[in-house]
Scaffold this motif. Structure first.
Motif, PDB file in Angstrom:
ATOM      1  N   PHE A  63       0.808  -1.214   0.000  1.00 47.42           N
ATOM      2  CA  PHE A  63       0.000   0.000   0.000  1.00 47.42           C
ATOM      3  C   PHE A  63       0.845   1.270   0.000  1.00 47.42           C
ATOM      4  O   PHE A  63       0.488   2.259  -0.606  1.00 47.42           O
ATOM      5  CB  PHE A  63      -0.967   0.010   1.188  1.00 47.42           C
ATOM      6  N   GLY A  64       1.948   1.272   0.719  1.00 50.13           N
ATOM      7  CA  GLY A  64       2.779   2.467   0.846  1.00 50.13           C
ATOM      8  C   GLY A  64       2.324   3.334   2.002  1.00 50.13           C
ATOM      9  O   GLY A  64       1.371   3.014   2.698  1.00 50.13           O
ATOM     10  N   LYS A  65       3.009   4.451   2.223  1.00 53.41           N
ATOM     11  CA  LYS A  65       2.616   5.380   3.288  1.00 53.41           C
ATOM     12  C   LYS A  65       1.881   6.586   2.740  1.00 53.41           C
ATOM     13  O   LYS A  65       1.145   7.236   3.459  1.00 53.41           O
ATOM     14  CB  LYS A  65       3.841   5.829   4.083  1.00 53.41           C
ATOM     15  N   ARG A  66       2.104   6.939   1.537  1.00 53.98           N
ATOM     16  CA  ARG A  66       1.326   7.901   0.758  1.00 53.98           C
ATOM     17  C   ARG A  66       1.065   9.252   1.407  1.00 53.98           C
ATOM     18  O   ARG A  66       0.266   9.375   2.328  1.00 53.98           O
ATOM     19  CB  ARG A  66      -0.002   7.282   0.345  1.00 53.98           C
ATOM     20  N   GLU A  67       1.738  10.223   0.892  1.00 55.18           N
ATOM     21  CA  GLU A  67       1.408  11.635   1.136  1.00 55.18           C
ATOM     22  C   GLU A  67       1.334  12.039   2.607  1.00 55.18           C
ATOM     23  O   GLU A  67       0.524  12.903   2.956  1.00 55.18           O
ATOM     24  CB  GLU A  67       0.070  11.970   0.465  1.00 55.18           C
ATOM     25  N   ASP A  68       2.101  11.434   3.452  1.00 55.14           N
ATOM     26  CA  ASP A  68       2.107  11.789   4.876  1.00 55.14           C
ATOM     27  C   ASP A  68       0.736  11.635   5.526  1.00 55.14           C
ATOM     28  O   ASP A  68       0.439  12.263   6.526  1.00 55.14           O
ATOM     29  CB  ASP A  68       2.637  13.216   5.068  1.00 55.14           C
ATOM     30  N   ARG A  69      -0.116  10.779   4.949  1.00 57.47           N
ATOM     31  CA  ARG A  69      -1.437  10.554   5.526  1.00 57.47           C
ATOM     32  C   ARG A  69      -1.500   9.282   6.344  1.00 57.47           C
ATOM     33  O   ARG A  69      -2.484   9.034   7.023  1.00 57.47           O
ATOM     34  CB  ARG A  69      -2.496  10.530   4.422  1.00 57.47           C
ATOM     35  N   ILE A  70      -0.463   8.476   6.293  1.00 55.93           N
ATOM     36  CA  ILE A  70      -0.433   7.227   7.054  1.00 55.93           C
ATOM     37  C   ILE A  70       0.827   7.236   7.917  1.00 55.93           C
ATOM     38  O   ILE A  70       1.929   7.457   7.420  1.00 55.93           O
ATOM     39  CB  ILE A  70      -0.423   5.997   6.129  1.00 55.93           C
ATOM     40  N   ARG A  71       0.631   6.996   9.193  1.00 60.16           N
ATOM     41  CA  ARG A  71       1.773   6.887  10.103  1.00 60.16           C
ATOM     42  C   ARG A  71       1.610   5.635  10.953  1.00 60.16           C
ATOM     43  O   ARG A  71       0.506   5.134  11.141  1.00 60.16           O
ATOM     44  CB  ARG A  71       1.888   8.127  10.984  1.00 60.16           C
ATOM     45  N   PHE A  72       2.754   5.150  11.464  1.00 59.58           N
ATOM     46  CA  PHE A  72       2.803   3.923  12.249  1.00 59.58           C
ATOM     47  C   PHE A  72       3.146   4.235  13.705  1.00 59.58           C
ATOM     48  O   PHE A  72       4.007   5.068  13.981  1.00 59.58           O
ATOM     49  CB  PHE A  72       3.872   2.977  11.711  1.00 59.58           C
ATOM     50  N   ALA A  73       2.479   3.503  14.618  1.00 53.57           N
ATOM     51  CA  ALA A  73       2.765   3.649  16.050  1.00 53.57           C
ATOM     52  C   ALA A  73       2.763   2.264  16.693  1.00 53.57           C
ATOM     53  O   ALA A  73       2.046   1.367  16.251  1.00 53.57           O
ATOM     54  CB  ALA A  73       1.722   4.529  16.728  1.00 53.57           C
ATOM     55  N   VAL A  74       3.574   2.109  17.728  1.00 54.77           N
ATOM     56  CA  VAL A  74       3.632   0.860  18.492  1.00 54.77           C
ATOM     57  C   VAL A  74       3.856   1.186  19.958  1.00 54.77           C
ATOM     58  O   VAL A  74       4.430   2.218  20.294  1.00 54.77           O
ATOM     59  CB  VAL A  74       4.756  -0.077  18.000  1.00 54.77           C
ATOM     60  N   LEU A  75       3.398   0.272  20.801  1.00 54.55           N
ATOM     61  CA  LEU A  75       3.696   0.410  22.220  1.00 54.55           C
ATOM     62  C   LEU A  75       5.186   0.229  22.462  1.00 54.55           C
ATOM     63  O   LEU A  75       5.793   0.980  23.213  1.00 54.55           O
ATOM     64  CB  LEU A  75       2.902  -0.616  23.028  1.00 54.55           C
ATOM     65  N   ILE A  76       5.771  -0.797  21.815  1.00 51.39           N
ATOM     66  CA  ILE A  76       7.189  -1.117  21.988  1.00 51.39           C
ATOM     67  C   ILE A  76       7.853  -1.215  20.622  1.00 51.39           C
ATOM     68  O   ILE A  76       7.383  -1.954  19.742  1.00 51.39           O
ATOM     69  CB  ILE A  76       7.381  -2.451  22.733  1.00 51.39           C
ATOM     70  N   ASN A  77       8.951  -0.505  20.462  1.00 54.65           N
ATOM     71  CA  ASN A  77       9.728  -0.555  19.233  1.00 54.65           C
ATOM     72  C   ASN A  77      11.040  -1.308  19.489  1.00 54.65           C
ATOM     73  O   ASN A  77      11.787  -0.947  20.388  1.00 54.65           O
ATOM     74  CB  ASN A  77      10.043   0.855  18.729  1.00 54.65           C
ATOM     75  N   ASN A  78      11.272  -2.353  18.703  1.00 57.82           N
ATOM     76  CA  ASN A  78      12.534  -3.081  18.762  1.00 57.82           C
ATOM     77  C   ASN A  78      13.509  -2.376  17.819  1.00 57.82           C
ATOM     78  O   ASN A  78      13.313  -2.379  16.598  1.00 57.82           O
ATOM     79  CB  ASN A  78      12.315  -4.542  18.351  1.00 57.82           C
ATOM     80  N   LYS A  79      14.554  -1.750  18.355  1.00 57.24           N
ATOM     81  CA  LYS A  79      15.474  -0.930  17.568  1.00 57.24           C
ATOM     82  C   LYS A  79      16.020  -1.625  16.322  1.00 57.24           C
ATOM     83  O   LYS A  79      16.122  -0.991  15.278  1.00 57.24           O
ATOM     84  CB  LYS A  79      16.626  -0.432  18.452  1.00 57.24           C
ATOM     85  N   PRO A  80      16.372  -2.916  16.354  1.00 56.07           N
ATOM     86  CA  PRO A  80      16.902  -3.553  15.150  1.00 56.07           C
ATOM     87  C   PRO A  80      15.867  -3.854  14.049  1.00 56.07           C
ATOM     88  O   PRO A  80      16.224  -4.361  12.997  1.00 56.07           O
ATOM     89  CB  PRO A  80      17.505  -4.866  15.664  1.00 56.07           C
TER      90      PRO A  80
END
Length: 154
Positions: free
Chosen positions: A107-124
């Protein structure tokens, strides 16, 4: 999960704190969603909490790569995008990045209209998320994160 990997229990309080951190980071980046899409299953509970906190709709995005053979269904994402929504896609953890990579590839992220969030981010992780509550490095400290909705008795 192998037997030698320790379990780390993530609490409801930690989840609430992570969601506050995510909201704060969105506010400071001058970007707020108009809909939250919780990735099935791990993103559903945090997604509902956040949608209530922000007073915006929540829907389920059915992408289950680890335990299922059914093809992921992006129709909810396609519909939200078609209706000009600003979309926050949330999950419990960005572990390897495969779930978010699937979205990017299909799908892509497209035009700064889609962002991702998580409770925990694994750095690698291979995919970088826009917002997270906590950050870990499983390469340095391997652990299996157990969320409150995964083990009823804990």
């Amino acid at each position: 999960m192998t037997d030698d990997v320790k379990k780390s229990y993530f609490t409801t309080g930690q989840m609430r704190n992570a969601l506050i951190q995510i909201e704060d980071k969105m506010f400071h980046s001058n970007w707020m969603p108009t809909v939250v899409l919780g990735i099935n299953r791990g993103g559903c509970i945090p997604g509902v909490y956040l949608s209530h906190r922000l007073n915006i709709p929540h829907e389920v995005l059915d992408i289950r790569l680890r335990d299922h053979t059914a093809k992921p269904d992006l129709r909810v994402l396609e519909k939200a995008f078609a209706f000009q929504k600003k979309i926050l896609i949330i999950d419990d953890i960005n572990d390897s990045g495969k779930t978010f990579q699937y979205i990017l590839d299909n799908f892509g992220k497209r035009e700064d209209r889609i962002r991702f969030a998580v409770l925990i981010n694994n750095k690698p992780s291979k995919v970088k998320v826009d917002y997270h509550g906590y950050e870990i490095n499983k390469d340095e400290v391997p652990a299996w994160i157990v969320f409150p909705w995964e083990e009823w008795d804990k």
